[in-house]
Design a protein around this motif. Structure first.
Motif, mmCIF file in Angstrom:
data_model
loop_
_atom_site.group_PDB
_atom_site.id
_atom_site.type_symbol
_atom_site.label_atom_id
_atom_site.label_comp_id
_atom_site.label_asym_id
_atom_site.label_seq_id
_atom_site.Cartn_x
_atom_site.Cartn_y
_atom_site.Cartn_z
ATOM 1 N N GLY B 563 0.833 -1.190 -0.226
ATOM 2 C CA GLY B 563 0.489 0.213 -0.182
ATOM 3 C C GLY B 563 0.992 1.668 -0.136
ATOM 4 O O GLY B 563 0.093 1.839 -0.032
ATOM 5 N N VAL B 564 2.065 1.281 -0.133
ATOM 6 C CA VAL B 564 3.019 2.319 -0.212
ATOM 7 C C VAL B 564 3.752 2.374 -0.706
ATOM 8 O O VAL B 564 5.062 2.790 -1.473
ATOM 9 C CB VAL B 564 4.240 2.444 0.878
ATOM 10 C CG1 VAL B 564 3.276 2.560 1.850
ATOM 11 C CG2 VAL B 564 4.766 1.334 1.008
ATOM 12 N N GLY B 565 2.596 1.656 -2.561
ATOM 13 C CA GLY B 565 3.526 1.672 -3.692
ATOM 14 C C GLY B 565 3.818 2.735 -4.743
ATOM 15 O O GLY B 565 5.237 3.543 -4.530
ATOM 16 N N ALA B 794 6.375 -5.633 7.666
ATOM 17 C CA ALA B 794 6.498 -6.361 6.780
ATOM 18 C C ALA B 794 5.242 -5.345 5.642
ATOM 19 O O ALA B 794 5.173 -5.387 4.100
ATOM 20 C CB ALA B 794 6.750 -8.088 6.735
ATOM 21 N N ARG B 795 3.963 -6.615 6.457
ATOM 22 C CA ARG B 795 3.047 -5.387 4.876
ATOM 23 C C ARG B 795 2.171 -4.719 6.208
ATOM 24 O O ARG B 795 1.688 -5.403 7.451
ATOM 25 C CB ARG B 795 2.118 -7.180 4.723
ATOM 26 C CG ARG B 795 2.611 -7.142 3.595
ATOM 27 C CD ARG B 795 2.297 -8.384 2.951
ATOM 28 N NE ARG B 795 2.433 -9.539 4.111
ATOM 29 C CZ ARG B 795 4.254 -10.210 4.061
ATOM 30 N NH1 ARG B 795 4.280 -10.142 3.433
ATOM 31 N NH2 ARG B 795 3.376 -11.116 5.297
ATOM 32 N N LEU B 796 0.937 -4.747 5.186
ATOM 33 C CA LEU B 796 -0.559 -3.506 5.856
ATOM 34 C C LEU B 796 -1.728 -4.518 5.240
ATOM 35 O O LEU B 796 -1.907 -4.700 4.593
ATOM 36 C CB LEU B 796 -0.592 -1.688 5.888
ATOM 37 C CG LEU B 796 0.770 -1.130 6.208
ATOM 38 C CD1 LEU B 796 0.729 -0.113 5.558
ATOM 39 C CD2 LEU B 796 0.735 -0.998 7.423
ATOM 40 N N GLU B 797 -2.502 -5.306 6.709
ATOM 41 C CA GLU B 797 -3.393 -5.694 6.411
ATOM 42 C C GLU B 797 -4.442 -5.189 6.839
ATOM 43 O O GLU B 797 -4.466 -4.846 7.911
ATOM 44 C CB GLU B 797 -3.159 -7.018 6.909
ATOM 45 C CG GLU B 797 -2.185 -7.482 6.265
ATOM 46 C CD GLU B 797 -2.496 -8.624 4.502
ATOM 47 O OE1 GLU B 797 -3.399 -8.062 4.467
ATOM 48 O OE2 GLU B 797 -1.550 -9.612 3.977
ATOM 49 N N ASP B 798 -6.046 -5.082 6.595
ATOM 50 C CA ASP B 798 -7.116 -5.623 6.819
ATOM 51 C C ASP B 798 -8.008 -6.971 6.569
ATOM 52 O O ASP B 798 -8.281 -7.092 5.592
ATOM 53 C CB ASP B 798 -8.644 -4.484 5.801
ATOM 54 C CG ASP B 798 -8.128 -3.066 6.121
ATOM 55 O OD1 ASP B 798 -8.087 -2.930 7.370
ATOM 56 O OD2 ASP B 798 -8.416 -2.110 5.394
ATOM 57 N N ILE B 799 -8.144 -7.220 8.079
ATOM 58 C CA ILE B 799 -8.238 -8.796 8.329
ATOM 59 C C ILE B 799 -9.727 -8.437 9.078
ATOM 60 O O ILE B 799 -10.365 -7.490 9.092
ATOM 61 C CB ILE B 799 -7.823 -9.372 9.527
ATOM 62 C CG1 ILE B 799 -6.113 -9.259 8.614
ATOM 63 C CG2 ILE B 799 -7.880 -10.643 9.671
ATOM 64 C CD1 ILE B 799 -5.222 -10.056 8.937
ATOM 65 N N LEU B 840 -1.046 -4.120 11.914
ATOM 66 C CA LEU B 840 0.154 -4.599 10.993
ATOM 67 C C LEU B 840 1.217 -5.853 10.631
ATOM 68 O O LEU B 840 0.728 -6.225 11.948
ATOM 69 C CB LEU B 840 1.223 -3.311 11.507
ATOM 70 C CG LEU B 840 0.766 -2.332 11.779
ATOM 71 C CD1 LEU B 840 1.891 -1.264 12.915
ATOM 72 C CD2 LEU B 840 0.364 -1.535 11.237
ATOM 73 N N VAL B 841 1.711 -6.238 9.961
ATOM 74 C CA VAL B 841 2.409 -7.760 9.765
ATOM 75 C C VAL B 841 3.855 -7.240 9.767
ATOM 76 O O VAL B 841 4.432 -6.471 9.404
ATOM 77 C CB VAL B 841 2.243 -8.508 8.833
ATOM 78 C CG1 VAL B 841 2.725 -10.195 8.602
ATOM 79 C CG2 VAL B 841 0.696 -8.443 8.483
ATOM 80 N N PHE B 842 4.502 -8.500 10.959
ATOM 81 C CA PHE B 842 5.908 -8.123 11.192
ATOM 82 C C PHE B 842 6.267 -9.564 10.733
ATOM 83 O O PHE B 842 5.780 -10.174 11.242
ATOM 84 C CB PHE B 842 6.142 -7.624 12.571
ATOM 85 C CG PHE B 842 5.671 -6.564 13.226
ATOM 86 C CD1 PHE B 842 5.832 -5.777 12.628
ATOM 87 C CD2 PHE B 842 4.714 -6.320 13.745
ATOM 88 C CE1 PHE B 842 6.327 -3.579 13.154
ATOM 89 C CE2 PHE B 842 4.283 -4.694 13.897
ATOM 90 C CZ PHE B 842 4.708 -4.706 13.626
#
Lengths: 161, 1042
Positions: B563-565, B794-799, B840-842
């Protein structure tokens, strides 16, 4: 030639002398350490910088170098000049960047005895207290010593806040 | 690796040249310790570097020489003529290997054991014995060579001698099996061994090949067929055919009879002109082989014949090279009595091709030239007003010279764009494996050159975009086949020059950007309303991918989708004054086009005026100029400024162009004042910033000028509307407007979604300072923002909340086929009960955890300066981020919560466990090593500073710079590592800093000496793993102590 002496009020001072370039700003005599001064200029063409802080009066070309001009009156909370005379400027350096301090007039270079030095009176205007290193008692008038680093560092702090 | 190798070759080549000279000096003055130290250090560096690069042959030779030099240095051995000779010989061998390395990028095969033995014998003090072994060799070369060399006349003479030699040769005896043994020994560089073998029981090659007659026929054929090969033809053209034939006959007879000394002499005269290189020799050998095959020789014999020719490769090539210098060829031969593999004729050529120049010097040159251009411009301006033909001519000349000088200096800073691409094939290959796709990467125009500075800045965006293309663009093979495309996707990178700019295209034949899906996403994110979307063209919709926080991949992969592409790509490119454009057809593919200036230092600027003040606008963002009349009813002309409510717009070729007034933006005049004026003429500068075009209304437009962008004073850095300032031809200072900043200001008051753009611009402005890093700001439990360095996310997620399960009192979610534990960022926060939960995924090694937060606020680039350390678990401390006090969280604490075994594992000396952002200072006099080790440390999470000498390091200490660890080389000029360590540990601010010695001098004694000097650890130079381990150990120790 510096010696330590104890004065009547028990404060210890060194004896010796310092050289200052004196400048006049709204009738007040100010001193800038002579070694800090790179240039003294007559009135210059200034390029205004819209949106810049009010104490930045513009930029000027000093022999191919771009110098930022600081409105010292504004910076020290003095009213703008009313007479039509052009401001002179004293170029100093801070963090490797040249700045030109806009002042009313440049006076002579004085070599002042350290014994004439006093710390700032605590009642001094806060804006002045920050940028003044102290006061010299001269005949008939007082000379405030400008601390160039603090004068220009303040602006960074303000900008960042 | 190519770059490394190249640098290694240059550096080593230089070092060897110095050692050559120094050794001779040493021989004359064996007690000169300074010279000895210098030699030792150079040889030592060569050895160390070879070890690092995995060049065993080179390393072993250098190692043995170093041993001997070490003994000299320690006074255990006397410097003797013989020892120096052998060392010189080993240097020659190193040169040989280097030449081979340069030609083939691989170490040439060969056996150095004999040389190494001799060196070792000397090192052991057995000089006398070595001398005996050495004598015959040397004498051999000296006696035979001059005799032959003097009397030899091309062709016949040597032939006669050979005939005589032939007559006395041992008789034939058929032993075919000997062929292979022969081959292997002939590869051996020692001629005498070969000679012995040749005179052994087996039948000489000469007889197997068919004797005199066959050779004569072969020589004839070779001589005539030389004309068929264009390259060879040019080289041999100058000799008549008969002479050619004679020479080859002589050469072959000598070679096939193992008379190498004679063969070499003949070979020295083989090629009478300059330019005979290794390639030509290869061609020649192929030809020879072919001819013998044609004459019915057995395959083995042909191979052997070709092999034997290798023996004279060096002589032939060298003699050709020496033709230019008119040096008698025999001199070269006399110096080197053995016919070995080719030593580098390339070495001198390399030296003339390039010299190494300090980057700082280049930057200085560039600055000076920029100043010169400015002054030239000023002069030209003056000359226009002064009518003097006398002045005009020299001025014209000056102008021309300046332009040329400018171009050339620019060129010195140029690097091929291929450097930035070097990593891409590997990345794409890895992706194809990971994603199970088939992708071909094609790179065109890799030699296109651009400014070093620009190159550095576009590296990351380019990599990002290629990843994107591979991940989002190219479909799975099955999908591709179903759509009638070949299953292998294609990504084409193309770089070329166009009008002072570099254009880089990234083109894929993938799925294109799905417009409908994008629209859904845009609506979801509230970036535009449905009606607005209706009005947009597909292309306009697609350009939303440049908006911050936009990621279209449905499935977020490890490759992309943080999402920060693309918005970051865009802002990075705009930061260097470039633009990015995109064209995507659904189902066909996507093309990105990046346009960047050749250099950052000098740009063309359009000079405009507003309320009497002049400003410059960089030409690259200017699309066109339009003259418009304002507000006057019934005014003539094509262009008129119109208004929708208060928003001024311009109709331009069936398109509405939003307008901004420069006077208003710069606060020179209010809108009322502007409208109150009667404008007869307004100039509109149509400007493009990314995908956003708008018009800037100015009072007056002047000409364009070449301007040198100088940064504004630090106190003005917060003003986004300026990108710098410059001095014009007339000597006045002028501010350079930053179209990005203006667009930001223009959008500030407009619709909601533009706010993000403003924020983004802020980001850009902040990001320009060097010490910043991207920080993710979020909120969790309470109003105070929390922050974490983006690099560790590592990533941002909406779960979906529904998918979060609770077992054993822990929250878990199924994530990419695994169970991922979810930890609340704050124990007090409440999980959402409906909808989606931001996570937030680490990831650390095999551990992946999710951290639930209330809301992700922003990503800002800021200096992470922790003001207050915290006593709370899980919080590193507080820092001011985006003007607010924010808690910086400690990810390792949460990982510990999620995985009880994580900490345990971490202590097992994993190299990854070094905390992010620890700083290290690397002191090494070798450029090569600094470049080599820096990335290693960077990857491990260090901020790395490098200096080239101990003195420079100490200066940094004086400046009050602090590091978490210092790594120092031992062998350095002026102040060596031991002295440096002593100085550092003696007191001062660094006395507590862990100090690691990094050296290839890793004998017990060296290590003990290192520890005595104050080094905390001592690591062999080519052992990256141990270095990192040692660092992490020392840092941990220090952390525990603190």
């Amino acid at each position: 030639m510096t010696d330590l002496i104890v004065r009547n009020d028990l404060s210890v001072v060194t004896t010796g002398s310092q050289d200052f370039v004196t400048v006049l700003l709204d009738g007040q005599l100010l001193g800038i350490p002579v070694l800090a001064v790179h240039d003294v200029l007559n009135a210059q063409v200034l390029t205004k910088i819209p949106l810049a802080p009010s104490w930045v009066s513009g930029v000027l070309n000093l022999r191919g170098k771009i110098v930022t001009a600081i409105d010292l009156r504004n910076r020290l909370g003095l009213p703008p000049r009313r007479d039509d005379k052009k401001s002179m400027s004293v170029v100093v350096e801070y963090n490797g960047e040249p700045y030109s301090l806009q002042i009313d007039k440049v006076g002579e270079v004085l070599s002042l005895d350290d014994q004439l030095f006093e710390r700032n009176p605590i009642t001094l205007d806060a804006r002045w207290r920050d940028v003044s290193k102290g006061i010299y008692r001269l005949d008939g008038q007082l000379l405030a010593v400008l601390d160039v680093d603090k004068l220009l560092a303040f602006q960074n702090g303000e900008a960042a806040a | 690796m190519d770059d490394l190798l190249n640098e290694f070759l240059t550096e080593t080549g230089e070092a060897i040249d110095v050692v050559d000279v120094e050794l001779v000096k040493l021989e004359q003055d064996p007690n000169n310790k300074e010279v000895l130290d210098n030699i030792f250090r150079l040889v030592h560096t060569i050895k160390g570097t070879c070890g690092f690069l995995g060049l065993p042959r080179l390393e072993s030779v250098a190692h043995s020489s170093e041993n001997v030099l070490g003994k000299f240095r320690d006074g255990e051995l006397e410097v003797s003529e013989h020892a120096v000779t052998v060392i010189l010989e080993s240097l020659d061998r190193i040169k040989e290997i280097l030449a081979g390395l340069e030609a083939t990028e691989e170490e040439p095969e060969g056996d150095d054991s004999e040389l190494i033995d001799r060196l070792d014998t000397i090192a052991e003090g057995g000089e006398a014995r070595a001398k005996v072994a050495e004598e015959p060799d040397v004498v051999d070369g000296e006696i035979i060579d001059p005799t032959l060399g003097r009397s030899l006349k091309p062709g016949e003479v040597s032939l006669e001698e050979l005939e005589a030699a032939f007559a006395s040769a041992p008789g034939p005896s058929s032993d075919e099996a000997g062929a292979s043994t022969d081959t292997s020994t002939e590869k051996n560089t020692d001629a005498s061994t070969t000679t012995n073998n040749g005179q052994g029981s087996e039948e000489p090659l000469f007889d197997r090949i068919g004797g005199d007659d066959t050779i004569a026929v072969a020589a004839h054929q070779i001589a005539s067929r030389l004309g068929a090969d264009l390259n060879l033809k040019a080289l041999f053209e100058s000799q008549p055919q008969t002479q050619r034939k004679d020479r080859f006959t002589g050469l072959m007879i000598a070679l096939f009879k193992d008379d190498f000394v004679t063969a070499e002499t003949v070979a020295n005269n083989l090629v009478p002109v300059q330019g005979f290189g290794a390639k030509d020799f290869d061609a020649l050998i192929a030809l020879v082989k072919d001819v013998f095959k044609g004459l019915g020789a057995e395959a083995d014999t042909c191979d052997e014949a070709a092999m034997v020719f290798e023996m004279v490769r060096q002589a032939a090539i060298e003699s050709s090279a020496s033709h230019a210098a008119k040096t008698p060829a025999k001199k070269t031969a006399a110096q080197n009595p053995k016919a070995g593999a080719a030593p580098g004729i390339a070495a001198p050529s390399r030296a003339t091709q390039s010299i190494r120049v300090n980057v700082e010097l280049l930057e200085d040159l560039m600055t000076m030239v920029s100043e010169l251009v400015l002054t030239r411009n000023q002069l030209l301006q003056i000359s226009r007003t002064v009518d003097s033909t006398e002045l005009a001519v020299p001025l014209q000349r000056l102008s021309q010279c300046t332009t040329e000088l400018q171009e050339n200096v620019m060129k010195t800073r140029m690097q091929p764009i291929g450097n930035a691409w070097a990593k891409l094939p590997r990345i794409v290959r890895d992706l194809t494996v990971e994603l199970d796709k088939k992708i071909e990467l094609q790179m065109l125009g890799a030699e296109t050159e651009l400014d070093r500075q620009v190159l550095e800045l576009i590296k990351d965006p380019l990599t990002h975009m290629v990843r994107n293309s591979a991940d989002h663009g190219i479909e799975m093979p099955a999908v591709r086949l179903a759509n009638g495309k070949p299953d292998e996707g294609k990504i084409v990178l193309n770089a070329f020059h166009e009008g002072g700019h570099i254009i880089i295209e990234i083109k894929d034949d993938g799925a294109g950007i799905p417009v409908e899906k994008l629209k859904g996403k845009i609506l979801e994110k509230g970036l535009a309303s449905e009606t607005e979307l209706e009005a947009m063209s597909d292309n306009q919709v697609q350009k939303f991918i440049f908006h911050p926080g936009f990621s279209t991949a449905e499935k977020i992969t490890s490759v992309s989708g943080r999402g920060v592409g693309m918005d970051v790509v865009r802002s990075n490119i705009e930061k260097i004054g470039g633009t990015i454009d995109m064209n995507s057809v659904e189902g066909k593919g996507t093309t990105f086009q990046i346009k960047i200036p050749l250099t950052l230092a000098i740009v063309a600027g359009l000079i405009v005026e507003a309320t009497g003040e002049k400003f410059a606008i960089p030409q690259i963002s200017v699309l066109e100029l339009v003259r418009a009349s304002n507000g006057v009813e019934g005014a003539e002309g094509d262009h008129r400024i119109e208004k929708i409510k208060d928003t001024p717009v311009l109709r331009l070729r069936n398109r509405l162009l939003p307008l901004v007034y420069m006077n208003e933006i710069l606060g020179l005049k209010s809108r009322e004042e502007i409208e109150a004026e009667e404008h007869r003429d307004d100039f509109i500068v149509v400007t493009q910033v990314g995908a956003f075009s708008f018009g800037i209304v100015v009072d007056q437009v002047f000409d364009t000028e070449e301007i040198v962008v100088k940064p504004v004073a630090p106190i003005l850095k917060d003003l986004n509307v300026y990108s710098g300032n410059t001095i014009l031809g007339d000597g006045s200072v002028i501010m350079i407007l930053d179209p990005n900043g203006i667009a930001a200001v223009a959008n500030a008051g407009a619709a909601d979604h533009s706010n993000e753009e403003v924020e983004e611009e802020d980001e850009v402005a902040i990001a320009q300072s060097d010490d910043t890093e991207s920080v993710l700001v979020f909120r969790a439990g309470g109003d105070n923002p929390k922050a974490v360095p983006l690099a560790v996310v590592a990533r941002l997620e909406d779960i979906e909340v529904d998918t979060i399960e609770e077992t054993d009192g822990r929250l878990l979610v199924q994530y990419r086929g695994n169970l991922m534990p979810i930890i609340k960022a704050d124990p007090d926060m409440e999980m959402k009960t409906t909808g989606r939960q931001p996570i937030l995924v680490f990831t650390d090694r095999e551990y992946t955890m999710g951290m639930a937060v209330d809301e992700i606020l922003d990503i800002v680039d800021e200096e992470l300066d922790i003001k207050l350390a915290s006593a709370h678990d899980g919080v590193v401390g507080s820092a001011v981020i985006a003007g607010k006090a924010s808690e910086v969280i400690d990810v390792s604490y949460y990982l510990g919560l999620a995985f009880s075994d994580w900490l345990g594992n971490q202590q097992n000396g994993s190299t990854k466990s070094i905390s992010k952002g620890a700083s290290a200072l690397l002191v090494d006099d070798s450029d090569f090593f600094r470049n080599m080790i820096r990335p290693v440390l960077k990857v491990a999470g260090f901020e790395v500073a490098t200096v080239s000498s101990a003195a420079a390091a100490l200066r940094m200490q004086e400046d009050g710079v602090m590091f978490d660890a210092i790594i120092s080389d031992i062998e350095m000029p002026e102040m060596n590592g031991y002295e440096f360590a002593k100085t550092v540990k003696a007191g001062g601010t660094w006395s507590e800093t862990p100090l690691i010695a990094l050296s290839s001098l890793a004998t017990e004694r060296d290590i003990a000496r290192g520890h005595d000097a104050g080094f905390d650890d001592y690591v062999a130079k080519f052992d990256k793993e141990t270095l990192l381990e040692s660092l992490s150990q020392l840092l941990k120790l220090q952390g525990d102590a603190a």
